[in-house]
Design a protein around this motif. Sequence first.
Motif, PDB file in Angstrom:
ATOM      1  N   PHE A  43      39.840  45.136  71.211  1.00 26.04           N
ATOM      2  CA  PHE A  43      40.130  44.106  70.270  1.00 26.04           C
ATOM      3  C   PHE A  43      41.354  44.413  68.969  1.00 26.04           C
ATOM      4  O   PHE A  43      42.037  43.440  68.971  1.00 26.04           O
ATOM      5  N   LEU A  44      41.147  45.534  68.682  1.00 29.20           N
ATOM      6  CA  LEU A  44      42.171  46.247  67.680  1.00 29.20           C
ATOM      7  C   LEU A  44      43.478  46.230  68.452  1.00 29.20           C
ATOM      8  O   LEU A  44      44.795  45.776  67.830  1.00 29.20           O
ATOM      9  N   THR A  45      43.461  46.738  69.633  1.00 26.90           N
ATOM     10  CA  THR A  45      44.593  46.596  70.386  1.00 26.90           C
ATOM     11  C   THR A  45      45.522  45.331  70.531  1.00 26.90           C
ATOM     12  O   THR A  45      46.613  45.285  70.439  1.00 26.90           O
ATOM     13  N   ALA A  46      44.700  44.401  70.603  1.00 27.82           N
ATOM     14  CA  ALA A  46      45.023  43.077  71.017  1.00 27.82           C
ATOM     15  C   ALA A  46      45.603  42.550  69.765  1.00 27.82           C
ATOM     16  O   ALA A  46      46.580  42.080  69.518  1.00 27.82           O
ATOM     17  N   ALA A  47      45.026  42.676  68.672  1.00 32.07           N
ATOM     18  CA  ALA A  47      45.538  42.374  67.337  1.00 32.07           C
ATOM     19  C   ALA A  47      46.628  43.077  67.008  1.00 32.07           C
ATOM     20  O   ALA A  47      47.742  42.369  66.574  1.00 32.07           O
ATOM     21  N   VAL A  48      46.829  44.299  67.243  1.00 33.71           N
ATOM     22  CA  VAL A  48      48.149  45.007  66.732  1.00 33.71           C
ATOM     23  C   VAL A  48      49.308  44.470  67.632  1.00 33.71           C
ATOM     24  O   VAL A  48      50.387  44.348  67.236  1.00 33.71           O
ATOM     25  N   ALA A  49      49.042  44.393  68.956  1.00 34.04           N
ATOM     26  CA  ALA A  49      50.026  43.817  69.922  1.00 34.04           C
ATOM     27  C   ALA A  49      50.582  42.419  69.926  1.00 34.04           C
ATOM     28  O   ALA A  49      51.725  42.165  70.031  1.00 34.04           O
ATOM     29  N   VAL A  94      44.703  36.782  61.407  1.00 33.85           N
ATOM     30  CA  VAL A  94      44.868  37.687  62.641  1.00 33.85           C
ATOM     31  C   VAL A  94      43.535  37.608  63.490  1.00 33.85           C
ATOM     32  O   VAL A  94      42.530  38.228  63.627  1.00 33.85           O
ATOM     33  N   THR A  95      43.665  36.468  64.389  1.00 38.31           N
ATOM     34  CA  THR A  95      42.755  36.065  65.648  1.00 38.31           C
ATOM     35  C   THR A  95      43.665  35.662  66.860  1.00 38.31           C
ATOM     36  O   THR A  95      44.588  35.408  66.798  1.00 38.31           O
ATOM     37  N   GLY A  96      42.696  35.743  67.942  1.00 45.66           N
ATOM     38  CA  GLY A  96      43.459  35.487  69.342  1.00 45.66           C
ATOM     39  C   GLY A  96      42.241  35.712  70.204  1.00 45.66           C
ATOM     40  O   GLY A  96      41.120  36.077  69.908  1.00 45.66           O
ATOM     41  N   ILE A  97      42.845  36.028  71.493  1.00 48.57           N
ATOM     42  CA  ILE A  97      42.248  36.200  72.790  1.00 48.57           C
ATOM     43  C   ILE A  97      42.462  37.539  73.099  1.00 48.57           C
ATOM     44  O   ILE A  97      43.565  37.898  73.361  1.00 48.57           O
ATOM     45  N   GLU A  98      41.442  38.407  73.304  1.00 50.04           N
ATOM     46  CA  GLU A  98      41.608  39.818  73.939  1.00 50.04           C
ATOM     47  C   GLU A  98      42.008  39.616  75.564  1.00 50.04           C
ATOM     48  O   GLU A  98      40.915  39.241  76.200  1.00 50.04           O
ATOM     49  N   PRO A  99      42.750  40.178  76.025  1.00 54.73           N
ATOM     50  CA  PRO A  99      43.207  39.673  77.496  1.00 54.73           C
ATOM     51  C   PRO A  99      42.201  40.691  78.521  1.00 54.73           C
ATOM     52  O   PRO A  99      41.952  39.879  79.523  1.00 54.73           O
ATOM     53  N   ILE A 100      41.687  41.592  78.045  1.00 58.09           N
ATOM     54  CA  ILE A 100      40.868  42.229  79.237  1.00 58.09           C
ATOM     55  C   ILE A 100      39.592  41.644  79.239  1.00 58.09           C
ATOM     56  O   ILE A 100      39.018  41.607  80.274  1.00 58.09           O
ATOM     57  N   THR A 101      38.788  41.279  78.103  1.00 61.62           N
ATOM     58  CA  THR A 101      37.504  40.777  78.141  1.00 61.62           C
ATOM     59  C   THR A 101      37.416  39.155  78.080  1.00 61.62           C
ATOM     60  O   THR A 101      36.704  38.492  78.723  1.00 61.62           O
ATOM     61  N   GLY A 102      38.728  38.726  77.691  1.00 58.97           N
ATOM     62  CA  GLY A 102      38.771  37.319  77.582  1.00 58.97           C
ATOM     63  C   GLY A 102      37.966  36.744  76.317  1.00 58.97           C
ATOM     64  O   GLY A 102      37.860  35.467  76.080  1.00 58.97           O
ATOM     65  N   ARG A 103      37.633  37.687  75.401  1.00 58.62           N
ATOM     66  CA  ARG A 103      36.823  37.152  74.410  1.00 58.62           C
ATOM     67  C   ARG A 103      37.706  37.047  72.951  1.00 58.62           C
ATOM     68  O   ARG A 103      38.706  37.720  73.186  1.00 58.62           O
ATOM     69  N   ARG A 104      37.393  36.208  72.219  1.00 60.51           N
ATOM     70  CA  ARG A 104      38.180  36.077  70.815  1.00 60.51           C
ATOM     71  C   ARG A 104      37.924  37.439  69.972  1.00 60.51           C
ATOM     72  O   ARG A 104      36.979  37.829  69.949  1.00 60.51           O
ATOM     73  N   TYR A 105      39.113  37.809  69.592  1.00 63.49           N
ATOM     74  CA  TYR A 105      39.049  38.849  68.451  1.00 63.49           C
ATOM     75  C   TYR A 105      39.510  38.427  67.214  1.00 63.49           C
ATOM     76  O   TYR A 105      40.250  37.346  67.030  1.00 63.49           O
ATOM     77  N   SER A 106      39.061  39.070  66.104  1.00 54.47           N
ATOM     78  CA  SER A 106      39.385  39.124  64.754  1.00 54.47           C
ATOM     79  C   SER A 106      39.588  40.173  64.188  1.00 54.47           C
ATOM     80  O   SER A 106      38.585  41.045  64.333  1.00 54.47           O
ATOM     81  N   ALA A 107      40.584  40.355  63.267  1.00 54.11           N
ATOM     82  CA  ALA A 107      40.853  41.613  62.679  1.00 54.11           C
ATOM     83  C   ALA A 107      39.710  41.826  61.605  1.00 54.11           C
ATOM     84  O   ALA A 107      39.486  43.222  61.217  1.00 54.11           O
ATOM     85  N   ASN A 108      38.860  40.899  61.191  1.00 55.89           N
ATOM     86  CA  ASN A 108      37.872  41.155  60.209  1.00 55.89           C
ATOM     87  C   ASN A 108      36.424  41.327  60.757  1.00 55.89           C
ATOM     88  O   ASN A 108      35.537  41.287  60.189  1.00 55.89           O
ATOM     89  N   ASN A 109      36.530  41.273  62.090  1.00 56.95           N
ATOM     90  CA  ASN A 109      35.130  41.628  62.830  1.00 56.95           C
ATOM     91  C   ASN A 109      34.748  42.789  62.385  1.00 56.95           C
ATOM     92  O   ASN A 109      35.195  43.924  62.255  1.00 56.95           O
TER      93      ASN A 109
END
Length: 304
Positions: A43-49, A94-109
Amino acid sequence: MEPRPWQDYGFFGPDSPAWRVWTSPTALLGFQRSVVLEHFDPFLTAAVADTAGIYRDPLGRLDRTLAYFLTVAVADARAAVEASELLLRVHAEVTGIEPITGRRYSANNPDSQLWIHVTGWHSVLKCYETYGPGPLSEQDERRYWAECVTAAELQTCRTADVPRSRDEVRAYYADVRPRLCSSERAHRGMHYLLRTRGGRGRRRISAVSRLMAPATIATLPRWMRILGGFDQPALLDRLVVPAGRLAVRGLTRGDGSAYLGLLGDAVPATRRVAEQHQRRGLPPHPETVTPAAAKRLYGRAPAA
């Protein structure tokens, strides 16, 4: 503009292990170690990318993050709370969809923030032990992890989840390991942070990151090095540790100007925090403050 004079000792104070560990030159190695490890959280990888901040402005992004950690460790309570609230506001976008799991990510998770926090405090201590003065005393070790819990109050972590000892850190790593993974985007981020490419405005951070990378990698367990695709020969590990210790001793000689000079070349915002800490005298209120009290005093009122 001159920085605002600090009013108190912040959360920890002059005799704290947090002040010693986070102001040592070894903190640069620990910081590089921790931002590399962030990428094992998908999820952090997705946020950074997705935000691509480390690629557009690697110096600025890394400098602001390290300055935040150092501010929480050594600045006064107001500066720490203001830095924390700014970071939370930035992360909220910073939110979006993590492509491996298909779940939403949030940098504040909270779970992702806990990974950032634990890897940060553990990595900085690990590099302090390896390249600096060595292990803390048993008493200081206990206090350091208590301070780690205190610092977590400024993030979205659940403080009950923050490890309170080295054994609990090991248990935490064992617990999260099944959720960690790597990917093409994670590899790109980790390798970029270890050896940032040069170019316009990047020569300083490129040179420093490449010099530090072998020493940083030498502190990591083999499974992380293999999973991340940045393993190095054991012989290099054995050579780089004494060389790293010599370099750190050189940076800590005298009045600390050599270390401040290095920071100024690579991470200027961090240098300003470190320089203000180094030059601080007795503050108007020579006492520590709890995060809860600091938030009441200096936190922004919630929007109506």
